[in-house]
Write an enzyme that holds these catalytic residues in place. Structure first.
Site, PDB file in Angstrom:
ATOM      1  CG  HIS A  22      26.805 -26.162  11.013  1.00  0.00           C
ATOM      2  ND1 HIS A  22      26.081 -25.299  10.232  1.00  0.00           N
ATOM      3  CD2 HIS A  22      28.080 -25.715  10.992  1.00  0.00           C
ATOM      4  CE1 HIS A  22      26.892 -24.377   9.738  1.00  0.00           C
ATOM      5  NE2 HIS A  22      28.112 -24.607  10.192  1.00  0.00           N
ATOM      6  CE  LYS A  63      13.049 -31.724   5.881  1.00  0.00           C
ATOM      7  NZ  LYS A  63      13.575 -30.465   6.347  1.00  0.00           N
ATOM      8  NE  ARG A  64      22.208 -37.353   3.569  1.00  0.00           N
ATOM      9  CZ  ARG A  64      23.504 -37.613   3.366  1.00  0.00           C
ATOM     10  NH1 ARG A  64      24.195 -36.870   2.505  1.00  0.00           N
ATOM     11  NH2 ARG A  64      24.093 -38.611   3.960  1.00  0.00           N
ATOM     12  CE  LYS A  71      17.944 -33.808   8.081  1.00  0.00           C
ATOM     13  NZ  LYS A  71      18.036 -32.348   8.164  1.00  0.00           N
ATOM     14  CB  THR A  74      18.987 -23.880   4.695  1.00  0.00           C
ATOM     15  OG1 THR A  74      19.509 -25.184   4.419  1.00  0.00           O
ATOM     16  CG2 THR A  74      19.883 -23.182   5.679  1.00  0.00           C
ATOM     17  CE  LYS A 131      18.524 -23.787   0.393  1.00  0.00           C
ATOM     18  NZ  LYS A 131      19.342 -24.998   0.585  1.00  0.00           N
TER      19      LYS A 131
HETATM   20  C1  26W Z   1      31.261 -36.066  11.280  1.00  0.00           C
HETATM   21  C2  26W Z   1      30.113 -36.358  10.407  1.00  0.00           C
HETATM   22  C3  26W Z   1      29.264 -35.153  10.209  1.00  0.00           C
HETATM   23  C4  26W Z   1      29.242 -34.537   8.971  1.00  0.00           C
HETATM   24  C5  26W Z   1      28.457 -33.406   8.791  1.00  0.00           C
HETATM   25  C6  26W Z   1      28.516 -34.648  11.244  1.00  0.00           C
HETATM   26  C7  26W Z   1      27.753 -33.523  11.060  1.00  0.00           C
HETATM   27  C8  26W Z   1      27.721 -32.892   9.838  1.00  0.00           C
HETATM   28  C9  26W Z   1      26.924 -31.638   9.614  1.00  0.00           C
HETATM   29  C10 26W Z   1      27.199 -30.661  10.737  1.00  0.00           C
HETATM   30  C11 26W Z   1      25.472 -31.913   9.490  1.00  0.00           C
HETATM   31  C12 26W Z   1      24.709 -30.767   8.897  1.00  0.00           C
HETATM   32  O1  26W Z   1      24.697 -30.576   7.698  1.00  0.00           O
HETATM   33  N1  26W Z   1      24.017 -29.994   9.737  1.00  0.00           N
HETATM   34  C13 26W Z   1      23.022 -29.072   9.223  1.00  0.00           C
HETATM   35  O2  26W Z   1      23.594 -27.797   9.076  1.00  0.00           O
HETATM   36  C14 26W Z   1      22.664 -26.905   8.466  1.00  0.00           C
HETATM   37  C15 26W Z   1      23.382 -25.612   8.205  1.00  0.00           C
HETATM   38  O3  26W Z   1      23.624 -24.940   9.389  1.00  0.00           O
HETATM   39  C16 26W Z   1      21.442 -26.735   9.332  1.00  0.00           C
HETATM   40  O4  26W Z   1      20.509 -25.927   8.657  1.00  0.00           O
HETATM   41  C17 26W Z   1      20.804 -28.075   9.643  1.00  0.00           C
HETATM   42  O5  26W Z   1      19.758 -27.920  10.575  1.00  0.00           O
HETATM   43  C18 26W Z   1      21.846 -29.023  10.189  1.00  0.00           C
HETATM   44  O6  26W Z   1      21.305 -30.320  10.329  1.00  0.00           O
END
Ligand code: 26W
Length: 811
Positions: A356, A544-545, A550, A652, A656
């Site tokens: 992701h 968004k975050r 971003k 996503t 929406k």
């Molecule tokens: C290890 C810390 C950590 C925690 C969570 C690293 C990375 C993450 C996630 C992978 C971050 C995340 O939420 N990624 C998002 O995933 C969405 C669903 O696929 C995508 O639509 C977003 O573009 C992506 O940033």
């Protein structure tokens, strides 16, 4: 599928619960008691359905998928479950029998915030679609006592408050203590011989108990009810009586506290991995419990592990649950006495993995020593997987050290979780077409060379019945009037809306619905921020975050630019606009927190300036969450999707907003590209460098944000204001990030490089807005073409191409 309940029956059930749980009569029960009683009645109905389809799955011996994810973000449950089960009307009438309103219960239904953002929300959208399509598929995760923090903005600073969601949220949970698992941590290994074979004995470990709390997942118009199994950690030893007797009271409880810390709180970082032992402990905790349960269930039904990959699919959502791989190996080898090769064959035919993110700082790597300390047997299995993998590579590519450097799981004292997943998974996918290409040439370059057929794409999708039908009921009703109800089962039907593109009456209604949704959001803004916003202004939304990549900064810089022109040119042409921001910053991410402070002070400055405030306003809404998003999405005119090309895996929120009729201003990144393919250039506002151009500029080492600053007077003036001209505040840290990088590369997300192009796209937005009919036609086109972004489509692709599971509806 319709359930036959009368409102009288439901009222009786609620009354019974009020009696038994709270010893209250309907006339003297509180709203919270009504809420809990109502949830409990719905939970009973879901239990019945669950039991029924559980039997069908077992008797048909259907294949099931287990979706392992460290995060799920279900949001609220009450409305969603009633909607899915077609019980909204009857529940409304039942509560009316007591003089109560269903809306008032909706208002207190808490968000289950067991995730950070995109990844967790996606997991919840997929569980919804899996159940809606009648498939047997379950989520597994941690029952965090505290979910994602609640964000308060105090004096323009983000303050994190604990999210004690279970106070009311536990109404949805069903504890299944009898299905608890023991998870073993620490200890040491001892080798011994058994029937001529070397075996491993794991000893001196300590045990943590994983207690499942099941959260039912209903599907729309589907008899299938699945579960999201959330594990809570506890210790087998509640108190050490010996220590207690010695007066060491705290010490006497220590083991229990240490165990319970594991499921205490969700880590709020979503793009930065920290090598925190507790986080890895959480990962092993829930994957071990989950895998143990999956294997037991399989053995109970099939009595044989050979059939495991034919009956079970295990999906790893990003690398966080990657320890499921060695854990399954451990159970097969140590507990079931399989040979390594047979165990590996089972694992590699069962496990699939989704990536992701390509942000290098988010890729999980753990020091070998940490893994060894957490679970030495798991470490030894990973080491053996790595030994075999690198041996194979050495034989196959004898002169290519690069292959080992890229593909090794253990390298430089670090265990690389993405490589563990890529080595074990039969399928690896990215989450948009562009992202899936990038991971092949970037982090999985070596694996792609070795096993190209493993790699595929599944573009993300959303639970549009939540984001459109439930969040925007008026729009949903209009659509149903125009094209019938089939779109609620198959979103591609939305395309039928295209034939109303020239229908003035439909366009007027569409415009009116958007306006009413904007009034609703304006009311909320007034309540929370005490800012009056004009529902006839453009609602320009970036929610968004908060992350540098971003590029909320690009948006904010553009606002300063407009403000500057309003101030210096009295007849500057500007259509009234309300810029709406929302999003949390990870607690330790200073730059993101600074961006929030910046947005908030800029809002103060502009909103209080009589020369500007009737033309532009800025709002930062605190505590972005699923339920706040449900209010914002239906009210948006413009969807800001302005990440640096190549950085947003999919997005996503873009989908929406699109399905609610917002027009996208966006870069050629993630799923924006696929939105563009659906609607064409004429129905969105694309701008900025493409991914290859970004790459080229980066590789050239010639990028100079400084040049942009001195050559563009607007940029110069923006940067100048950052030094202490915004609401009396200085934002030198932000200026430094852009001009000299504060240690890293200057302006590493190329904000200034894309500024001009963004400004021009924003001009096109404003010109388009002047022609309201054209705008509404574009909006209609976006709604009509959004069907492909349904999570039903994504889940269908996973089911068919990756998991090999089918619907049990009709069986
Ligand atoms: C290890 C810390 C950590 C925690 C969570 C690293 C990375 C993450 C996630 C992978 C971050 C995340 O939420 N990624 C998002 O995933 C969405 C669903 O696929 C995508 O639509 C977003 O573009 C992506 O940033």
């Amino acid at each position: 599928m319709r359930l036959n309940y009368t409102s009288r029956q439901i009222s009786d059930l609620i009354e019974g619960k009020l009696m038994r749980y709270f010893a209250r009569e309907p006339h003297n029960a509180t709203m919270h008691q009504y809420y809990k009683a109502t949830c409990s009645v719905i939970r009973d109905i879901m239990s019945e359905l669950w039991l029924e389809n559980h039997d069908i799955v077992n008797s048909h011996q259907e294949k099931q998928v287990y979706y392992l994810s460290m995060e799920f973000l279900p949001g609220t449950s009450l409305r969603n479950n009633l909607f899915n089960l077609h019980l909204e009307d009857v529940m409304s009438r039942s509560l009316a029998n007591f003089g109560k309103k269903l809306e008032d219960l909706y208002a207190i239904d808490p968000d289950a915030g067991l995730g950070n953002g995109g990844l967790g929300r996606l997991a919840s959208c997929y569980l919804d679609s899996i159940a809606s399509q009648g498939m047997a598929g379950h989520g597994m995760s941690i029952c965090y006592e505290y979910g994602i923090f609640k964000q308060a903005i105090e004096n323009c600073n983000q303050v994190e408050k604990a999210d004690d969601w279970q106070d009311l949220g536990e109404a949805w949970l069903l504890e299944k203590e009898d299905e608890s698992e023991n998870v073993q941590f620490g200890g040491s290994l001892e080798e011994y011989w058994e029937n001529g074979k070397l075996r491993i004995n794991h000893k001196n470990y300590h045990t943590v108990i994983a207690i499942p709390n099941d959260y039912y997942i209903t599907g729309y118009d589907s008899k299938v009810v699945n579960t999201l199994r959330l594990y809570r950690a506890t210790s087998p030893v509640s108190i050490d009586m010996e220590l207690f007797a010695q007066g060491k009271y705290l010490k006497a409880m220590e083991e229990k506290h240490m165990a319970e810390i594991i499921s205490k709180i969700l880590y709020p970082e979503d793009a930065h991995q920290e090598g925190k032992m507790l986080r890895l402990t959480q990962q092993y905790f829930f994957t071990s419990a989950g895998i143990q349960t999956i294997v037991k269930r399989h053995m109970r039904t099939f009595k044989d592990l050979k059939t495991f990959p034919d009956k079970v699919a295990i999906h790893i959502n990003d690398t966080h649950p990657a320890l499921a791989i060695p854990e399954l190996m451990r159970i097969l080898i140590d507990d079931h006495r399989l040979e390594w090769e047979d165990a590996w064959d089972i694992v590699t035919r069962t496990v699939s993995y989704t990536n992701h993110t390509v942000m290098p700082e988010a890729l999980e790597k753990w020091a070998e020593s940490i893994i060894r300390e957490i679970q030495p047997r798991i470490y030894s299995i990973i080491a053996e997987i790595n030994r075999r993998l690198t041996l194979e590579l050495t034989i196959k590519y004898p002169y290519d050290q690069d292959m080992i450097r890229k593909n090794a799981i253990i390298y430089d004292g670090q265990v690389r979780m993405a490589n563990l997943c890529a080595a074990a998974a039969h399928t690896v996918n990215g989450v948009s077409a562009l992202h899936s290409e990038i991971i092949k040439k970037d982090i999985f370059d070596g694996f792609n060379k070795e096993t190209p057929s493993k790699f595929t794409n599944v573009t993300n999708g959303i639970a549009y019945r939540r984001w459109l039908c439930q969040a925007n009921p008026r729009l949903s009703e209009l659509i149903e009037d125009l094209i019938g109800p089939e779109f609620k089962k198959d979103a591609t039907n939305l395309e039928k809306l295209m034939k109303f593109k020239e229908d003035e009456n439909v366009l007027t209604q569409l415009h009116q619905i958007k306006r009413d949704n904007k009034i609703k959001l304006a009311d909320k803004i007034w309540q929370t921020n005490a800012i009056k916003v004009d529902p006839d202004s453009i609602f320009d939304v970036q929610v968004k975050r908060i992350h540098e990549y971003k590029r909320q900064l690009l948006n904010l810089f553009h606002i300063i630019y407009i403000y500057d022109r309003i101030k210096t040119e009295p007849d500057f042409d500007i259509e009234p606009r309300t810029f709406i921001f929302a999003g949390k910053a990870a607690a330790g991410y200073q730059a993101a927190k600074e961006i929030i402070r910046f947005a908030c002070h800029l809002a103060n400055k502009i909103n209080s300036d009589p020369e500007a405030r009737d033309r532009i306003k800025i709002v930062f809404l605190e505590n972005y969450s699923v339920s706040l998003a449900e209010l914002i999405m239906p009210a948006a005119d413009i969807s800001e999707q302005i990440s640096l090309a190549g950085k947003e895996a999919s997005g996503t929120g873009n989908m929406k907003l699109m399905i609610n009729g917002a027009l996208t201003i966006g870069t050629y990144d993630g799923a924006n590209i696929e939105i563009n393919q659906q609607v064409g250039d004429e129905n969105m506002f694309l701008f900025g460098m493409r991914e290859d151009e970004v790459q080229k500029l980066r590789d050239s080492h010639s990028y100079s944000p400084y040049d942009h600053m001195v050559n563009d007077k607007h940029i110069y003036r923006i940067m100048k204001q950052l030094s202490c001209e915004i609401d009396g505040q200085c934002f030198n840290a932000i200026a430094n990030l852009i001009t000299n990088g504060s240690g890293g590369p200057a302006d590493q997300y190329f904000v200034l490089a894309d500024f001009k192009s963004y400004m021009e796209a924003q001009k096109r937005v404003q010109e388009t807005w002047k022609d309201r009919k054209r705008w509404t036609q574009m909006s209609l086109t976006n709604i009509a073409k959004s069907g492909i972004f349904s999570a039903d489509r994504s889940v269908g692709e996973y089911a068919q191409r990756i998991w090999g599971i089918e619907s049990i509806n009709g069986k």
